[in-house]
Scaffold this motif. Structure first.
Motif, PDB file in Angstrom:
ATOM      1  N   MET A 174       0.846  -1.203   0.000  1.00  0.00           N
ATOM      2  CA  MET A 174       0.000   0.000   0.000  1.00  0.00           C
ATOM      3  C   MET A 174       0.877   1.248   0.000  1.00  0.00           C
ATOM      4  O   MET A 174       1.833   1.349   0.770  1.00  0.00           O
ATOM      5  CB  MET A 174      -0.913   0.007   1.232  1.00  0.00           C
ATOM      6  CG  MET A 174      -1.832   1.210   1.310  1.00  0.00           C
ATOM      7  SD  MET A 174      -2.916   1.225   2.763  1.00  0.00           S
ATOM      8  CE  MET A 174      -3.984  -0.153   2.389  1.00  0.00           C
ATOM      9  N   GLN A 175       0.560   2.202  -0.869  1.00  0.00           N
ATOM     10  CA  GLN A 175       1.344   3.410  -0.946  1.00  0.00           C
ATOM     11  C   GLN A 175       1.021   4.365   0.204  1.00  0.00           C
ATOM     12  O   GLN A 175      -0.058   4.318   0.785  1.00  0.00           O
ATOM     13  CB  GLN A 175       1.100   4.121  -2.288  1.00  0.00           C
ATOM     14  CG  GLN A 175      -0.294   4.699  -2.448  1.00  0.00           C
ATOM     15  CD  GLN A 175      -0.510   5.292  -3.828  1.00  0.00           C
ATOM     16  OE1 GLN A 175      -0.915   4.596  -4.739  1.00  0.00           O
ATOM     17  NE2 GLN A 175      -0.234   6.580  -3.976  1.00  0.00           N
ATOM     18  N   LYS A 176       2.003   5.213   0.520  1.00  0.00           N
ATOM     19  CA  LYS A 176       1.796   6.187   1.583  1.00  0.00           C
ATOM     20  C   LYS A 176       0.952   7.337   1.053  1.00  0.00           C
ATOM     21  O   LYS A 176       1.181   7.825  -0.059  1.00  0.00           O
ATOM     22  CB  LYS A 176       3.140   6.716   2.073  1.00  0.00           C
ATOM     23  CG  LYS A 176       3.029   7.613   3.286  1.00  0.00           C
ATOM     24  CD  LYS A 176       4.397   8.017   3.795  1.00  0.00           C
ATOM     25  CE  LYS A 176       4.261   8.924   5.019  1.00  0.00           C
ATOM     26  NZ  LYS A 176       5.584   9.354   5.533  1.00  0.00           N
ATOM     27  N   PRO A 177      -0.035   7.809   1.827  1.00  0.00           N
ATOM     28  CA  PRO A 177      -0.878   8.920   1.351  1.00  0.00           C
ATOM     29  C   PRO A 177      -0.064  10.168   1.024  1.00  0.00           C
ATOM     30  O   PRO A 177       0.920  10.476   1.693  1.00  0.00           O
ATOM     31  CB  PRO A 177      -1.822   9.162   2.533  1.00  0.00           C
ATOM     32  CG  PRO A 177      -1.859   7.872   3.268  1.00  0.00           C
ATOM     33  CD  PRO A 177      -0.478   7.291   3.127  1.00  0.00           C
ATOM     34  N   GLU A 178      -0.473  10.855  -0.023  1.00  0.00           N
ATOM     35  CA  GLU A 178       0.181  12.089  -0.438  1.00  0.00           C
ATOM     36  C   GLU A 178      -0.464  13.323   0.186  1.00  0.00           C
ATOM     37  O   GLU A 178       0.201  14.322   0.448  1.00  0.00           O
ATOM     38  CB  GLU A 178       0.088  12.240  -1.960  1.00  0.00           C
ATOM     39  CG  GLU A 178       0.673  11.109  -2.765  1.00  0.00           C
ATOM     40  CD  GLU A 178       0.212  11.159  -4.205  1.00  0.00           C
ATOM     41  OE1 GLU A 178       0.733  12.020  -4.956  1.00  0.00           O
ATOM     42  OE2 GLU A 178      -0.670  10.368  -4.583  1.00  0.00           O
ATOM     43  N   VAL A 179      -1.783  13.262   0.373  1.00  0.00           N
ATOM     44  CA  VAL A 179      -2.552  14.440   0.772  1.00  0.00           C
ATOM     45  C   VAL A 179      -3.489  14.096   1.923  1.00  0.00           C
ATOM     46  O   VAL A 179      -4.153  13.059   1.901  1.00  0.00           O
ATOM     47  CB  VAL A 179      -3.398  14.983  -0.410  1.00  0.00           C
ATOM     48  CG1 VAL A 179      -4.166  16.238   0.003  1.00  0.00           C
ATOM     49  CG2 VAL A 179      -2.534  15.264  -1.619  1.00  0.00           C
ATOM     50  N   THR A 180      -3.538  14.965   2.905  1.00  0.00           N
ATOM     51  CA  THR A 180      -4.560  14.881   3.945  1.00  0.00           C
ATOM     52  C   THR A 180      -5.663  15.873   3.602  1.00  0.00           C
ATOM     53  O   THR A 180      -5.388  17.052   3.360  1.00  0.00           O
ATOM     54  CB  THR A 180      -3.995  15.218   5.335  1.00  0.00           C
ATOM     55  OG1 THR A 180      -2.967  14.273   5.659  1.00  0.00           O
ATOM     56  CG2 THR A 180      -5.091  15.141   6.397  1.00  0.00           C
ATOM     57  N   ILE A 181      -6.888  15.397   3.559  1.00  0.00           N
ATOM     58  CA  ILE A 181      -8.037  16.250   3.251  1.00  0.00           C
ATOM     59  C   ILE A 181      -8.789  16.527   4.548  1.00  0.00           C
ATOM     60  O   ILE A 181      -9.204  15.601   5.246  1.00  0.00           O
ATOM     61  CB  ILE A 181      -8.970  15.580   2.232  1.00  0.00           C
ATOM     62  CG1 ILE A 181      -8.190  15.262   0.948  1.00  0.00           C
ATOM     63  CG2 ILE A 181     -10.166  16.470   1.927  1.00  0.00           C
ATOM     64  CD1 ILE A 181      -8.961  14.416  -0.037  1.00  0.00           C
ATOM     65  N   ILE A 182      -8.949  17.807   4.881  1.00  0.00           N
ATOM     66  CA  ILE A 182      -9.590  18.216   6.134  1.00  0.00           C
ATOM     67  C   ILE A 182     -10.962  18.810   5.817  1.00  0.00           C
ATOM     68  O   ILE A 182     -11.075  19.729   5.012  1.00  0.00           O
ATOM     69  CB  ILE A 182      -8.722  19.254   6.876  1.00  0.00           C
ATOM     70  CG1 ILE A 182      -7.337  18.678   7.182  1.00  0.00           C
ATOM     71  CG2 ILE A 182      -9.415  19.716   8.155  1.00  0.00           C
ATOM     72  CD1 ILE A 182      -6.370  19.699   7.764  1.00  0.00           C
ATOM     73  N   ILE A 183     -11.988  18.285   6.485  1.00  0.00           N
ATOM     74  CA  ILE A 183     -13.356  18.733   6.234  1.00  0.00           C
ATOM     75  C   ILE A 183     -14.064  19.005   7.558  1.00  0.00           C
ATOM     76  O   ILE A 183     -14.369  18.066   8.299  1.00  0.00           O
ATOM     77  CB  ILE A 183     -14.162  17.672   5.459  1.00  0.00           C
ATOM     78  CG1 ILE A 183     -13.387  17.186   4.227  1.00  0.00           C
ATOM     79  CG2 ILE A 183     -15.529  18.223   5.061  1.00  0.00           C
ATOM     80  CD1 ILE A 183     -14.030  16.006   3.528  1.00  0.00           C
ATOM     81  N   PRO A 184     -14.339  20.258   7.905  1.00  0.00           N
ATOM     82  CA  PRO A 184     -15.175  20.536   9.083  1.00  0.00           C
ATOM     83  C   PRO A 184     -16.637  20.227   8.771  1.00  0.00           C
ATOM     84  O   PRO A 184     -17.095  20.424   7.637  1.00  0.00           O
ATOM     85  CB  PRO A 184     -14.979  22.042   9.327  1.00  0.00           C
ATOM     86  CG  PRO A 184     -13.793  22.422   8.502  1.00  0.00           C
ATOM     87  CD  PRO A 184     -13.794  21.491   7.331  1.00  0.00           C
TER      88      PRO A 184
END
Length: 262
Positions: free
Chosen positions: A1-11
């Motif tokens: 499994m590849q390491k995530p590139e982006v963290t998506i933040i959603i309030p």
């Protein structure tokens, strides 16, 4: 499994169907191995909180209320709470009324931000199409202000939190987050520019090929009685028309999008 590139933040704050549409459209058009999704619930205490607890592929933070805080303060504090957990090269912030519509959306944004090591952030100011009449009205207003010796109102443009991607290391370098008493993202944008980095705006017609922002949808679907603009029936009708154009019923009916496929 590849390491995530982006963290998506959603309030999140209430409006369960909009939250479902946001997350399910994200899941439909995104390889989850490439992203980490953090949703911060601002003490909604409604069906949206229960829904978020059932979504298997998000990290849910249930944020307790702060007495006397305003909506914008609530939003900014939620962003900072998630930002503290970011360990990916890039992170992005979106609203629950931001809807992904194209499988290539993530590649489009990443290719924009890696175009130069000096780019600290990319996104939009207002993610909407402005009619010719509205543009003409703005031009007339500016003309008459100058004609009568009045100064035009100067807007300070910054990446808005409805759709913005940042380089994590550069944000850590300037040492700022989203909550500082100003509109979320404004001070961070100005600090990154002051530090010598580029903040790139993407024109709405181009960005809207990949994501749509249902302008003010969270307020319109959860209106305040004192807000004349967002409590009007016409505002709700506009949002309902836009939702219909995005095939929302089909997406909302697909419960499998909330689960992790083995």
């Amino acid at each position: 499994m590849q390491k995530p590139e982006v963290t998506i933040i959603i309030p999140n704050y209430r409006t369960v169907d909009l939250t479902k549409l946001c997350l399910r459209s994200l899941r439909r058009h995104t390889n989850l191995e490439r992203v980490r999704v953090i949703v911060v619930d601002n003490d909604s205490q409604d069906a949206s909180t229960e829904y978020l607890r059932s979504v298997e592929w998000i990290r849910l933070i249930e944020r307790p209320p702060v007495p006397g805080e305003t909506g914008p303060e609530m939003h900014a504090r939620a962003l900072d709470l998630a930002l503290a957990e970011v360990d990916t090269p890039y992170f992005m912030v979106i609203h629950t009324d931001t809807i992904v519509i194209n499988d290539l959306w993530l590649d489009f944004l990443i290719n924009r931000i890696i175009a130069s090591p000096k780019i600290a952030g990319i996104g939009s100011w207002k993610l909407e199409l402005v009619s010719r009449w509205k543009r003409a009205g703005k031009a007339f207003e500016t003309f008459f202000r100058r004609l009568f010796g009045r100064k035009s109102r100067k807007e300070v443009l910054y990446l808005r939190s409805h759709c913005a991607m940042y380089r994590t290391d550069l944000v850590r370098e300037v040492g700022l987050g989203f909550f500082d008493g100003d509109t979320a993202g404004k001070s961070l944008h100005l600090a990154l520019v002051k530090a010598g980095y580029d903040m790139r705006f993407i024109e709405s017609p181009e960005l809207m090929k990949f994501v749509r922002h249902l302008n003010h949808a969270t307020m319109i679907l959860n209106p305040s009685p004192n807000d004349r603009k967002t409590s009007k029936p016409a505002a709700r009708q506009r949002i309902e028309r836009e939702l219909e154009s995005l095939h929302c019923r089909e997406i909302l009916a697909d419960d499998e999008l909330d689960r992790i496929v083995p």
